[in-house]
Motif scaffolding. Structure first.
Motif, mmCIF file in Angstrom:
data_model
loop_
_atom_site.group_PDB
_atom_site.id
_atom_site.type_symbol
_atom_site.label_atom_id
_atom_site.label_comp_id
_atom_site.label_asym_id
_atom_site.label_seq_id
_atom_site.Cartn_x
_atom_site.Cartn_y
_atom_site.Cartn_z
ATOM 1 N N PHE A 123 35.472 35.298 33.736
ATOM 2 C CA PHE A 123 36.351 36.520 33.428
ATOM 3 C C PHE A 123 35.283 37.859 33.882
ATOM 4 O O PHE A 123 34.948 38.941 33.503
ATOM 5 C CB PHE A 123 37.469 36.988 32.127
ATOM 6 C CG PHE A 123 38.668 36.618 32.418
ATOM 7 C CD1 PHE A 123 39.542 36.010 33.690
ATOM 8 C CD2 PHE A 123 38.914 36.185 31.254
ATOM 9 C CE1 PHE A 123 40.353 35.728 33.935
ATOM 10 C CE2 PHE A 123 39.970 35.180 31.118
ATOM 11 C CZ PHE A 123 40.666 35.135 32.349
ATOM 12 N N ARG A 124 34.231 36.909 34.252
ATOM 13 C CA ARG A 124 32.712 37.793 34.452
ATOM 14 C C ARG A 124 32.344 38.969 35.182
ATOM 15 O O ARG A 124 32.231 40.294 35.439
ATOM 16 C CB ARG A 124 31.924 36.726 35.062
ATOM 17 C CG ARG A 124 31.795 36.685 36.297
ATOM 18 C CD ARG A 124 30.782 35.778 37.260
ATOM 19 N NE ARG A 124 30.359 35.231 38.366
ATOM 20 C CZ ARG A 124 31.870 33.953 38.865
ATOM 21 N NH1 ARG A 124 32.195 33.232 37.544
ATOM 22 N NH2 ARG A 124 31.422 33.682 39.547
ATOM 23 N N ILE A 161 34.980 41.589 34.693
ATOM 24 C CA ILE A 161 36.230 42.143 34.977
ATOM 25 C C ILE A 161 35.086 44.003 34.472
ATOM 26 O O ILE A 161 34.665 43.867 33.448
ATOM 27 C CB ILE A 161 37.017 41.821 33.250
ATOM 28 C CG1 ILE A 161 38.515 40.484 34.445
ATOM 29 C CG2 ILE A 161 38.253 42.828 33.002
ATOM 30 C CD1 ILE A 161 38.521 40.466 34.371
ATOM 31 N N ILE A 196 40.908 45.742 30.990
ATOM 32 C CA ILE A 196 41.544 45.229 30.844
ATOM 33 C C ILE A 196 42.414 46.156 30.323
ATOM 34 O O ILE A 196 42.768 47.222 29.591
ATOM 35 C CB ILE A 196 40.475 44.296 29.282
ATOM 36 C CG1 ILE A 196 39.939 43.940 30.047
ATOM 37 C CG2 ILE A 196 42.032 43.192 28.768
ATOM 38 C CD1 ILE A 196 39.070 43.039 28.176
ATOM 39 N N TYR A 237 34.534 47.668 28.293
ATOM 40 C CA TYR A 237 35.753 48.077 28.943
ATOM 41 C C TYR A 237 35.926 48.966 29.243
ATOM 42 O O TYR A 237 36.305 49.184 27.672
ATOM 43 C CB TYR A 237 36.627 46.396 28.787
ATOM 44 C CG TYR A 237 35.964 44.902 28.679
ATOM 45 C CD1 TYR A 237 35.532 44.598 29.882
ATOM 46 C CD2 TYR A 237 34.690 44.945 28.633
ATOM 47 C CE1 TYR A 237 34.253 43.084 30.033
ATOM 48 C CE2 TYR A 237 34.798 43.240 28.259
ATOM 49 C CZ TYR A 237 34.743 42.776 29.101
ATOM 50 O OH TYR A 237 34.110 41.884 29.761
ATOM 51 N N ASN A 279 40.381 41.700 41.907
ATOM 52 C CA ASN A 279 39.589 41.054 40.751
ATOM 53 C C ASN A 279 39.222 41.410 39.484
ATOM 54 O O ASN A 279 38.298 40.310 38.825
ATOM 55 C CB ASN A 279 38.898 40.135 41.764
ATOM 56 C CG ASN A 279 37.174 40.684 42.400
ATOM 57 O OD1 ASN A 279 37.318 41.484 42.350
ATOM 58 N ND2 ASN A 279 36.129 40.309 42.386
ATOM 59 N N GLU A 280 38.802 42.986 39.335
ATOM 60 C CA GLU A 280 38.043 43.321 38.627
ATOM 61 C C GLU A 280 39.230 44.109 37.352
ATOM 62 O O GLU A 280 38.890 44.170 36.154
ATOM 63 C CB GLU A 280 37.457 44.402 38.940
ATOM 64 C CG GLU A 280 36.168 44.295 39.772
ATOM 65 C CD GLU A 280 35.493 45.605 40.798
ATOM 66 O OE1 GLU A 280 34.243 45.420 40.511
ATOM 67 O OE2 GLU A 280 36.502 46.226 40.945
ATOM 68 N N LEU A 301 42.117 42.512 34.713
ATOM 69 C CA LEU A 301 42.721 41.641 33.286
ATOM 70 C C LEU A 301 43.544 42.083 33.202
ATOM 71 O O LEU A 301 43.876 43.193 32.255
ATOM 72 C CB LEU A 301 41.919 41.031 32.724
ATOM 73 C CG LEU A 301 42.008 40.311 31.597
ATOM 74 C CD1 LEU A 301 42.802 39.185 32.259
ATOM 75 C CD2 LEU A 301 40.850 39.831 30.190
ATOM 76 N N HIS A 352 43.479 39.315 36.983
ATOM 77 C CA HIS A 352 43.370 37.375 36.450
ATOM 78 C C HIS A 352 44.535 38.398 35.026
ATOM 79 O O HIS A 352 44.773 39.420 34.663
ATOM 80 C CB HIS A 352 42.030 37.818 35.620
ATOM 81 C CG HIS A 352 41.030 37.562 36.632
ATOM 82 N ND1 HIS A 352 40.430 36.024 36.676
ATOM 83 C CD2 HIS A 352 40.082 38.259 37.150
ATOM 84 C CE1 HIS A 352 39.141 36.037 37.447
ATOM 85 N NE2 HIS A 352 38.901 38.052 37.853
ATOM 86 N N ASN A 372 42.834 32.095 37.890
ATOM 87 C CA ASN A 372 42.445 33.598 36.978
ATOM 88 C C ASN A 372 43.479 33.477 35.861
ATOM 89 O O ASN A 372 43.433 34.738 35.186
ATOM 90 C CB ASN A 372 43.358 34.428 37.921
ATOM 91 C CG ASN A 372 41.626 34.489 39.305
ATOM 92 O OD1 ASN A 372 40.971 34.440 39.021
ATOM 93 N ND2 ASN A 372 41.709 35.713 40.381
ATOM 94 N N TYR A 410 35.710 34.069 26.753
ATOM 95 C CA TYR A 410 36.139 34.196 27.898
ATOM 96 C C TYR A 410 35.569 36.144 28.186
ATOM 97 O O TYR A 410 35.122 35.073 29.765
ATOM 98 C CB TYR A 410 37.842 34.261 28.306
ATOM 99 C CG TYR A 410 38.335 32.729 28.443
ATOM 100 C CD1 TYR A 410 37.828 30.881 28.842
ATOM 101 C CD2 TYR A 410 39.236 32.950 27.165
ATOM 102 C CE1 TYR A 410 38.702 30.234 28.183
ATOM 103 C CE2 TYR A 410 39.877 31.238 26.927
ATOM 104 C CZ TYR A 410 40.034 30.537 27.325
ATOM 105 O OH TYR A 410 40.097 28.775 26.531
ATOM 106 N N LEU A 411 35.015 36.039 27.368
ATOM 107 C CA LEU A 411 34.045 37.336 27.982
ATOM 108 C C LEU A 411 32.789 37.998 27.524
ATOM 109 O O LEU A 411 32.200 37.357 27.043
ATOM 110 C CB LEU A 411 35.119 38.400 27.728
ATOM 111 C CG LEU A 411 36.673 39.014 27.776
ATOM 112 C CD1 LEU A 411 36.780 40.479 27.270
ATOM 113 C CD2 LEU A 411 36.292 39.649 29.188
#
Length: 230
Positions: free
Chosen positions: A3-4, A6, A9, A119, A171-172, A174, A193, A216, A229-230
């Motif tokens: 998830f790089r 992102i 959220i 985020y 893709n940015e 989540l 994601h 994803n 994961y972050l």
């Protein structure tokens, strides 16, 4: 890191930020008890669900539509002989549900605190606007969110619109929620994601049989596991 990319959220509200579904299960049980003179519990519950599904395109999601379905199902079960006192009890039950205190999911506020600043955080939920706004205020979580999105239903079209509004690429984005049907599958389908955090009680309408396999996608047992994961 999966998830790089992102930047935003989004969190579902009901049964992701706060407890919701047990209120409906309790109301269903009480409904069946009130109607037990007319129909056995399993049959009454089945008929109620059928009425809810019939009404969903008209009323949408939430406690107020649920209350209307309770009344309609009671009238049908009693063959149009529902006592006024019983109808009044069903209306009172709906009001009681609307007035319930908000119980936060364990660990969710600490998670929001840690994410805040790194985020943009969004609350993305479906249901009745007034009720969801009321619960958000009661929860004390409002200040953590950059944007609040309350829609009638969660679809690929709605998620695409949200991502565009946030001025990011799919893709940015989540999405985190307890429903595979609403919070995961449509999100993955637009190239974003998704993380599934199951709640111990799930409405049958939100259940899906398929196993989700997607690069994803992740499934966690609680929100605090997100940080690995972050």
């Amino acid at each position: 890191m999966p998830f790089r990319e992102i930047k935003v959220i989004a969190f579902d509200a009901d049964d992701t930020l706060w407890v919701n579904e047990p209120l409906f299960r309790k109301a269903e049980d009480e409904f069946c008890e009130l109607l037990q003179a007319y129909l056995p519990k399993d049959e009454a519950n089945k008929l109620l669900f059928e009425v809810e599904m019939k009404n969903l395109p008209l009323y949408g999601y939430g406690i107020k539509p649920f209350t209307l379905s309770l009344i309609e199902a009671a009238i049908e079960i009693s063959n149009n002989n529902t006592p006024i006192a019983l109808i009044q009890k069903l209306i009172a039950k709906g009001k009681e549900m609307l007035d319930e205190p908000v119980e936060l999911i364990d660990g969710i506020e600490d998670t929001l605190k840690q994410l805040n600043g790194d985020y943009k955080l969004v609350m993305a939920t479906k249901g009745d606007l007034l009720d969801q706004e009321r619960k958000l205020i009661k929860s004390g979580l409002e200040s953590y969110f950059h944007h609040i999105e309350i829609v009638s239903d969660k679809t690929e079209k709605q998620y695409t619109k949200l991502v565009k509004h946030l001025d990011i690429a799919p893709n940015e984005f989540l999405m985190i929620g307890n429903s595979l049907k609403s919070d995961v599958l449509p999100v993955l389908n637009i190239g974003a994601h998704a993380i599934h955090i199951p709640f111990h009680t799930t409405w049958i309408h939100e259940m899906v049989e398929e196993e989700v396999k997607h690069p994803n996608f992740r499934s966690l047992s609680k929100a605090t596991e997100l940080f690995q994961y972050l």
